[in-house]
Design a protein around this motif. Structure first.
Motif, short mmCIF file in Angstrom:
data_model
loop_
_atom_site.label_atom_id
_atom_site.label_comp_id
_atom_site.label_asym_id
_atom_site.label_seq_id
_atom_site.Cartn_x
_atom_site.Cartn_y
_atom_site.Cartn_z
N ARG A 126 38.85 39.66 45.16
CA ARG A 126 38.95 39.43 43.72
C ARG A 126 38.19 40.48 42.92
O ARG A 126 38.60 40.88 41.85
N TYR A 127 37.03 40.92 43.43
CA TYR A 127 36.23 41.89 42.69
C TYR A 127 36.99 43.22 42.55
O TYR A 127 37.03 43.80 41.46
N ALA A 128 37.61 43.67 43.63
CA ALA A 128 38.39 44.91 43.56
C ALA A 128 39.60 44.74 42.64
O ALA A 128 39.95 45.66 41.90
N ALA A 129 40.21 43.59 42.67
CA ALA A 129 41.36 43.34 41.80
C ALA A 129 40.96 43.38 40.34
O ALA A 129 41.68 43.92 39.50
N MET A 130 39.79 42.84 40.02
CA MET A 130 39.31 42.88 38.63
C MET A 130 39.02 44.30 38.19
O MET A 130 39.27 44.67 37.04
N ILE A 131 38.52 45.12 39.10
CA ILE A 131 38.27 46.53 38.76
C ILE A 131 39.59 47.24 38.47
O ILE A 131 39.70 48.01 37.51
N PHE A 132 40.62 46.99 39.30
CA PHE A 132 41.91 47.61 39.05
C PHE A 132 42.53 47.12 37.74
O PHE A 132 43.18 47.90 37.04
N LEU A 133 42.34 45.86 37.41
CA LEU A 133 42.85 45.38 36.12
C LEU A 133 42.11 46.02 34.96
O LEU A 133 42.70 46.34 33.92
#
Length: 58
Positions: free
Chosen positions: A36-43
């Protein structure tokens, strides 16, 4: 990921900026379940890229 960050600060064209926004959203959707943390960075990168895209257009 480094290419996405580089293109946000050195956009060559509208099309490449838009493509990088779509790419970062796709990566975020793919990683949402496991990282989730990496996904939030990509968003966040997608939002930054979209603002650069809007600034280039207007």
């Amino acid at each position: 990921m480094s290419m996405i960050v580089f293109a946000l600060f050195q956009p060559n064209s509208n099309l490449s900026t838009l493509a990088l926004v779509i790419l970062s959203i796709a990566i975020a959707i793919r990683n949402w379940k496991n990282q989730r943390y990496a996904a939030m960075i990509f968003l966040l990168l997608a939002v930054m890229g979209f603002t650069v895209f809007i600034k280039i257009i207007f």
